[in-house]
Design a protein around this motif. Structure first.
Motif, PDB file in Angstrom:
ATOM      1  N   HIS A  19       0.828  -1.213   0.000  1.00 49.40           N
ATOM      2  CA  HIS A  19       0.000   0.000   0.000  1.00 49.40           C
ATOM      3  C   HIS A  19       0.863   1.265   0.000  1.00 49.40           C
ATOM      4  O   HIS A  19       0.556   2.237  -0.697  1.00 49.40           O
ATOM      5  CB  HIS A  19      -0.905   0.008   1.236  1.00 49.40           C
ATOM      6  N   ALA A  59       1.114   4.085  -2.795  1.00 51.52           N
ATOM      7  CA  ALA A  59       0.855   5.479  -2.392  1.00 51.52           C
ATOM      8  C   ALA A  59       1.926   6.406  -2.954  1.00 51.52           C
ATOM      9  O   ALA A  59       1.636   7.532  -3.376  1.00 51.52           O
ATOM     10  CB  ALA A  59       0.806   5.582  -0.869  1.00 51.52           C
ATOM     11  N   ASN A  91       1.066   7.065  -6.416  1.00 47.55           N
ATOM     12  CA  ASN A  91      -0.038   8.038  -6.455  1.00 47.55           C
ATOM     13  C   ASN A  91       0.478   9.454  -6.265  1.00 47.55           C
ATOM     14  O   ASN A  91       0.037  10.397  -6.925  1.00 47.55           O
ATOM     15  CB  ASN A  91      -1.063   7.717  -5.358  1.00 47.55           C
ATOM     16  N   ASN A  92       1.416   9.607  -5.323  1.00 50.83           N
ATOM     17  CA  ASN A  92       2.010  10.926  -5.084  1.00 50.83           C
ATOM     18  C   ASN A  92       2.738  11.418  -6.328  1.00 50.83           C
ATOM     19  O   ASN A  92       2.687  12.593  -6.688  1.00 50.83           O
ATOM     20  CB  ASN A  92       2.976  10.845  -3.903  1.00 50.83           C
ATOM     21  N   LYS A 149      -1.779  12.482  -7.036  1.00 46.91           N
ATOM     22  CA  LYS A 149      -2.880  12.162  -6.114  1.00 46.91           C
ATOM     23  C   LYS A 149      -2.378  12.290  -4.678  1.00 46.91           C
ATOM     24  O   LYS A 149      -2.258  11.315  -3.935  1.00 46.91           O
ATOM     25  CB  LYS A 149      -3.410  10.754  -6.394  1.00 46.91           C
ATOM     26  N   HIS A 150      -2.105  13.514  -4.264  1.00 46.94           N
ATOM     27  CA  HIS A 150      -1.434  13.762  -2.989  1.00 46.94           C
ATOM     28  C   HIS A 150      -2.330  13.497  -1.784  1.00 46.94           C
ATOM     29  O   HIS A 150      -1.857  13.015  -0.749  1.00 46.94           O
ATOM     30  CB  HIS A 150      -0.925  15.206  -2.964  1.00 46.94           C
ATOM     31  N   ALA A 151      -3.615  13.795  -1.903  1.00 47.64           N
ATOM     32  CA  ALA A 151      -4.516  13.581  -0.774  1.00 47.64           C
ATOM     33  C   ALA A 151      -4.637  12.088  -0.459  1.00 47.64           C
ATOM     34  O   ALA A 151      -4.622  11.686   0.716  1.00 47.64           O
ATOM     35  CB  ALA A 151      -5.896  14.173  -1.088  1.00 47.64           C
ATOM     36  N   GLU A 152      -4.744  11.268  -1.501  1.00 48.54           N
ATOM     37  CA  GLU A 152      -4.804   9.819  -1.294  1.00 48.54           C
ATOM     38  C   GLU A 152      -3.503   9.310  -0.688  1.00 48.54           C
ATOM     39  O   GLU A 152      -3.503   8.444   0.192  1.00 48.54           O
ATOM     40  CB  GLU A 152      -5.081   9.109  -2.621  1.00 48.54           C
ATOM     41  N   THR A 153      -2.396   9.850  -1.159  1.00 48.99           N
ATOM     42  CA  THR A 153      -1.092   9.461  -0.618  1.00 48.99           C
ATOM     43  C   THR A 153      -1.005   9.778   0.864  1.00 48.99           C
ATOM     44  O   THR A 153      -0.588   8.947   1.676  1.00 48.99           O
ATOM     45  CB  THR A 153       0.034  10.197  -1.363  1.00 48.99           C
ATOM     46  N   LYS A 157      -3.334  10.120   3.046  1.00 49.84           N
ATOM     47  CA  LYS A 157      -4.228   9.265   3.833  1.00 49.84           C
ATOM     48  C   LYS A 157      -3.558   7.929   4.163  1.00 49.84           C
ATOM     49  O   LYS A 157      -3.588   7.464   5.306  1.00 49.84           O
ATOM     50  CB  LYS A 157      -5.525   9.027   3.052  1.00 49.84           C
ATOM     51  N   VAL A 158      -2.931   7.313   3.173  1.00 51.34           N
ATOM     52  CA  VAL A 158      -2.269   6.017   3.383  1.00 51.34           C
ATOM     53  C   VAL A 158      -1.054   6.165   4.298  1.00 51.34           C
ATOM     54  O   VAL A 158      -0.875   5.393   5.247  1.00 51.34           O
ATOM     55  CB  VAL A 158      -1.843   5.399   2.032  1.00 51.34           C
ATOM     56  N   HIS A 209      -1.984   6.776   7.936  1.00 51.64           N
ATOM     57  CA  HIS A 209      -2.494   5.557   8.583  1.00 51.64           C
ATOM     58  C   HIS A 209      -1.344   4.668   9.054  1.00 51.64           C
ATOM     59  O   HIS A 209      -1.328   4.233  10.217  1.00 51.64           O
ATOM     60  CB  HIS A 209      -3.378   4.792   7.599  1.00 51.64           C
TER      61      HIS A 209
END
Length: 580
Positions: A152, A156, A159-160, A164-168, A170-171, A174
């Motif tokens: 994951h 991520a 994604n960054n 897709k920084h917001a999704e990155t 979040k992961v 966590h």
């Protein structure tokens, strides 16, 4: 003379004997260690050191002599770190073969995750992603939490990379704070990357706290490498905050560290130079900015490390040399831009964080051809001047007649539009309907029977009518001229959800949301430009902003797509018809 030769021979024998003794001592030292001790020393040594390679070689040799399958597998893992891509892949293939019947829950996921890291390190993000997906699949099958986390986190990072920084965030957040199976080094790395993602989504206070904590902790633990990673990120923080001099002060220290004794990775080196160049650009010190950007180009040529921000680098260099009239260098960096852009588009298939507004691929291709032709003419003018003049003349005639023909068509379209506006002056609709003969996308008509049949299956008639009334208010009050309107924001404003709103627009308006919004704006522009002389006198960038567009280019392209004629010709025809 004989004494000198004897002395040299003695020295050579001494050096050979010393190295033999050293290797023998080293071999005896390794033989005394357990597998666990060898692993600890290997993984604590910097990658690529001769010492770590000798440990891995001995480890695998020892494991094979003892026919210890588990340790043979680990030996292949250790050896792949020090090899280039083809050889490293061979070691991982050997790892896959020897562990095919393994009962350990780390296999086969470990193989795919290592392959993913290897491809990522060598900038093959597509293959990296495919292997991370397989690694995640097998990790889930075996219920290995750490491997699931690693998969994951790796995805991520991709994604960054594509924005897709917001999704990155979040992961990373966590796994940095909500799990108990990540060690301290892993958590520190997660927090560092989390700070970077926070900067990208403008959570500057959160980013600053993480960076400051990272600086203090790394300094306390004498982790020089991590300290400079955080210092570089602090430089990016200051750059993002437009504190350019503060950014430069820290980044210059990072440059010195990352470019000394192989201390920095390709990423650290490239981004340090990138942030320095952008900081100097922010201070309008163009020569210094260009110096750092040129260093980046040299690094890219050497390492083939390609990342989205290179578009900014080459755009700046192109503009700089264009302003200075250096067509040779301008052409060179246009060519470099096109090659980088091709790799990014073809291999990684992503939307870059910031697409250059003035130098997209078609425009640069055309500019490249123009410059190439000009340079060719200069070099060969003496020999082929008559031929070139003849060809140029014929081409000019051909282009001229084509231009005149196109201009005539454009004028006809513009005149039809103006006539349509005048005919509809007394009507309530703000913009003219665009006739089918105009080359813009024709207005789609949707039969009532089909609409009711479609909507009744998903949305009640009451809800549909409510949404349509809200859309009517949206249109009548010219709310479509506001900037930043999205499907989500409009849905929220009219108290519905994006799915319903999208379906209503598609069904009743016969188009998607983006086309619907664009058509409203352009139809408004057609009418107002024809009727409002003062509005027509404004500069195009101001008009574009008034209509809700981010820039002039977006407006003019949208205008031509909708109407089939360029904005400039439409404005010119309005003036001509006004005079007549």
């Amino acid at each position: 003379m004989m004494k000198i030769k004897s002395l040299l021979l003695f020295l050579i024998i001494g050096v050979v004997f010393y190295h033999a003794q050293t290797l023998n001592i080293r071999k005896n030292s390794l033989e005394e260690r357990t597998y666990e001790e060898l692993e600890k020393e290997f993984y604590n040594s910097p990658a690529g050191e001769i010492n770590s390679k000798s440990i891995a070689d001995y480890y695998l040799k020892k494991a094979k002599s003892e026919k210890n399958t588990t340790q043979i597998a680990e030996g292949y893992v250790m050896l792949h770190f020090a090899e280039d891509l083809p050889n490293a892949l061979k070691y991982l293939d050997s790892l896959q073969y020897i562990t095919k019947n393994s009962k350990e829950n780390i296999y086969p996921a470990r193989i795919y995750l290592l392959r993913g890291n290897l491809y990522s390190k060598n900038d093959n993000l597509q293959s990296a992603f495919n292997n991370y997906i397989l690694g995640l699949k097998y990790a889930k099958e075996k219920g290995n939490k750490r491997q699931i986390a690693m998969a994951h986190i790796s995805i991520a990072h991709l994604n960054n990379y594509i924005g897709k920084h917001a999704e990155t965030a979040k992961v990373l957040r966590h796994y940095a704070y909500d799990t108990d199976y990540m060690n301290e080094d892993e958590k520190n790395s997660l927090k560092l990357n989390l700070a970077d993602a926070y900067i990208e989504i403008n959570k500057m206070d959160s980013a600053y706290v993480l960076i400051k904590d990272g600086l203090l902790d790394s300094k306390k633990n004498k982790d020089v490498y991590r300290y400079h990673q955080n210092l570089g990120l602090l430089g990016y923080y200051h750059l993002h905050s437009r504190n350019y001099q503060k950014a430069i002060d820290g980044l210059l220290e990072c440059e010195k560290y990352f470019f000394t004794n192989h201390n920095g990775s390709k990423r650290n080196q490239n981004y340090t130079l990138l942030y320095l160049g952008k900081s100097y650009a922010g201070l309008q010190e163009k020569e210094k900015a260009v110096g750092f950007f040129r260093k980046i180009d040299s690094l890219v040529l050497k390492t083939n490390y390609i990342y989205p921000e290179l578009r900014d680098v080459y755009t700046y260099l192109i503009d700089y040399y264009k302003e200075n009239g250096d067509k040779e260098k301008q052409l060179y960096y246009v060519d470099r831009f096109l090659k980088v852009d091709q790799v990014l588009d073809m291999q990684f298939r992503y939307i870059s964080r910031e697409l250059p507004r003035r130098y997209d691929t078609p425009e640069l291709q055309q500019e490249k051809e123009s410059i190439t032709n000009e340079l060719t003419k200069r070099k060969s003018l003496f020999y082929i001047v008559l031929s070139l003049l003849l060809i140029s003349h014929l081409l000019f005639i051909n282009v001229y007649f084509k231009y005149k023909k196109s201009e005539k068509n454009y004028k006809k379209i513009a005149q039809d539009l103006i006539q349509s506006v005048n005919e509809n002056k007394g009507e309530k609709n703000r913009g003219p309907e665009i006739k089918n003969e105009i080359s813009a996308a024709p207005v789609q008509t949707v039969s009532t029977e089909n609409v009711e049949d479609k909507i009744s299956r998903t949305i009640s008639e009451d809800i549909a009518q409510t949404i349509l009334k809200e859309l009517e208010i949206f249109e009548n009050n010219d709310q479509f001229l506001n900037k930043g309107i999205t499907l989500g924001s409009l849905a929220k404003k009219i108290k519905t959800n994006s799915k319903y709103l999208s379906e209503i627009i598609n069904t009743y308006k016969g188009k998607n949301f983006a086309t619907y919004l664009n058509d409203l704006r352009i139809d408004y522009a057609i009418s107002r430009l024809a009727n409002d002389k003062k509005f027509r006198s404004y500069k195009i960038p101001f008009i574009a902003e008034e209509l809700g567009y981010n820039n002039e280019q977006a407006f003019t392209l949208a205008f031509k797509k909708r109407t089939g004629t360029p904005l400039s010709i439409y404005l010119k025809e309005i003036e001509n018809m006004s005079l007549n």
